[in-house]
Every structure is written in structure tokens, then in C-alpha cells.
Design an enzyme around this catalytic site. Structure first.
Site, mmCIF file in Angstrom:
data_model
loop_
_atom_site.group_PDB
_atom_site.id
_atom_site.type_symbol
_atom_site.label_atom_id
_atom_site.label_comp_id
_atom_site.label_asym_id
_atom_site.label_seq_id
_atom_site.Cartn_x
_atom_site.Cartn_y
_atom_site.Cartn_z
ATOM 1 C CD1 TRP A 16 -2.103 -2.243 1.369
ATOM 2 C CD2 TRP A 16 -3.378 -0.564 0.625
ATOM 3 N NE1 TRP A 16 -3.347 -2.758 1.098
ATOM 4 C CE2 TRP A 16 -4.157 -1.745 0.647
ATOM 5 C CE3 TRP A 16 -3.960 0.628 0.181
ATOM 6 C CZ2 TRP A 16 -5.480 -1.775 0.246
ATOM 7 C CZ3 TRP A 16 -5.285 0.606 -0.217
ATOM 8 C CH2 TRP A 16 -6.032 -0.579 -0.183
ATOM 9 C CG HIS A 46 -2.830 -5.230 6.333
ATOM 10 N ND1 HIS A 46 -3.961 -5.991 6.498
ATOM 11 C CD2 HIS A 46 -2.568 -4.662 7.538
ATOM 12 C CE1 HIS A 46 -4.382 -5.876 7.748
ATOM 13 N NE2 HIS A 46 -3.557 -5.079 8.387
ATOM 14 C CG ASP A 52 -7.710 -7.388 6.069
ATOM 15 O OD1 ASP A 52 -6.467 -7.400 5.960
ATOM 16 O OD2 ASP A 52 -8.441 -6.657 5.373
ATOM 17 C CG HIS A 56 -7.067 -4.070 8.948
ATOM 18 N ND1 HIS A 56 -5.993 -3.205 9.032
ATOM 19 C CD2 HIS A 56 -7.467 -4.038 7.641
ATOM 20 C CE1 HIS A 56 -5.761 -2.681 7.855
ATOM 21 N NE2 HIS A 56 -6.643 -3.165 6.991
ATOM 22 C CG HIS A 157 -12.519 -4.329 5.076
ATOM 23 N ND1 HIS A 157 -12.275 -3.742 3.856
ATOM 24 C CD2 HIS A 157 -11.409 -5.058 5.370
ATOM 25 C CE1 HIS A 157 -11.065 -4.093 3.434
ATOM 26 N NE2 HIS A 157 -10.519 -4.898 4.331
ATOM 27 C CD GLU A 169 -8.029 -7.633 2.141
ATOM 28 O OE1 GLU A 169 -9.076 -6.965 2.079
ATOM 29 O OE2 GLU A 169 -7.001 -7.238 2.759
#
Length: 205
Positions: A16, A46, A52, A56, A157, A169
Site C-alpha cells: 500500500w 497487509h 485481515d 484491522h 470490510h 486478500e
């Protein structure tokens, strides 16, 4: 046959934007210790293929060490939705989910694994209730998130958590065809953690 559906962790693994990148280095070499190489790694929880934990996105949610492990081992159905830009219950209404506890959605949207994607399909929050009504407890995706990349509300989520559905994920499904498999994707037992990398595999039945 075992199919590795994990993404490789190395210095080039995309993460990310702004998050902690993966790194691995030797703390001590065999030449230095006289007996062993000892390494260390640093990463976001992540990065690449991961689960997750509800913590989170929910301060009151379960942490990784509190999750039921049987969710991450067992029969799974891989569903190909690679032609869809938006995934809702309508796209899955013809899929037989009888006795299916785990579902993996193959979107094929993460085209270049060396770069973090700029756009991904939308998973509608209504999938949460749909999956619960069909007995699904784990949803896996070949995407970095079940929500739009720019989302701050993380509606999918929260919808999944509200319906007791857990999230996997960052899968690599390039070599995987739709169908039934046995999944193993166990998180590390990290106390208090909001997520964990996993080594995810599928076994053909």
C-alpha cells in the site's frame, strides 16, 4: 497437486502506498557466527498475501491470535468473476454454494504483480448478507483489498464482519481455474495483531 497461491515477499513486493515495505536482511552471517545465518524481516501485516483480522478496521474486533484456525483450512470454491467490474449477489446467484464454507473470487484484475494496482473491481457490501445466508464464512480475493483502494469507510470490510465472514486478500490465482479445492492459509500467531501474512495453497481434490 499443490498450487501455491501466495505472492512472493521480497524487496520488490508492492505494498500500500505509504505503508511499510517488505525487507529481509542477514543480522549475522555464517562467516560471522561460525555456525549459522540469522536473518530478520520487516513488513506491514497487509503486504502481499494476508488475512485481515477484524481489529484491522474495528477497535473492538478480534485480533489475529483470537481467530478460529479452522476457517483457514478446508474445502473452498474458486469462482471466476474476471469479467466483472462490480461484484454483487446478482453475479453469484447461479453459483451453487451448497455446503460451501469458503469462497475465493478470481477477478484477474491485478495484472502486473510487480506494481500495486491503481484500480480494482468493486465488491458490493450486500455480499456480506448474501454469503451469510448461504453459509459462507471466509471470502478470499486476488486483490489487495475487498474495498475500493481509496475507501476510508471500508463498507465491505464492515459488512463482512457484521455477517461473521472473514477476509483473505492478495491471493495469486493466475494458475488457478474455477472449481473445488482444499485451502490452507494459516496466519501467524501474533498476539494483538490486525493482520498477518500467510502461505496460501490450494490442493486439487
Amino acid at each position: 497437486m499443490i498450487i501455491d497461491i501466495s505472492r512472493t515477499l521480497n524487496q520488490n513486493t508492492p505494498t500500500w502506498p505509504g505503508d511499510t515495505p517488505f525487507s529481509y536482511e542477514l543480522s549475522w552471517s555464517k562467516a560471522e557466527t561460525g555456525s549459522v545465518n540469522v536473518g530478520q524481516f520487516t513488513t506491514s501485516c497487509h503486504t502481499a498475501t494476508h488475512i485481515d483480522a477484524p481489529y484491522h478496521f474495528n477497535d473492538s474486533g478480534l485480533t489475529v491470535d483470537q481467530l478460529p484456525l479452522d476457517l483457514y483450512v478446508g474445502d473452498v470454491l474458486v469462482v471466476d468473476v474476471s469479467t466483472k467490474g462490480r461484484i454483487s449477489p446478482d453475479e453469484l446467484k447461479l453459483v451453487d454454494l451448497s455446503n460451501v464454507r469458503r469462497v475465493i473470487l478470481k477477478t484477474s484484475a491485478w495484472k502486473d504483480p510487480s506494481y500495486f494496482p491503481t484500480e480494482i473491481p468493486i465488491l458490493e457490501p450486500s455480499l456480506g448478507q448474501f454469503f451469510r445466508e448461504n453459509g459462507v464464512e471466509l471470502i478470499g480475493v486476488d486483490l489487495p483489498s475487498v474495498d475500493p483502494l481509496e475507501s476510508k469507510t471500508l463498507d465491505a470490510h464492515h459488512a463482512f464482519e457484521a455477517n461473521n465472514i472473514h477476509i483473505l486478500e492478495g491471493l495469486n490465482l493466475e494458475e488457478v481455474e474455477a472449481g473445488e479445492y482444499r485451502l490452507t492459509a494459516l496466519p501467524l500467531k501474533v498476539e494483538g495483531a490486525d493482520g498477518s501474512p500467510v502461505r496460501a495453497i490450494l490442493e486439487t481434490k
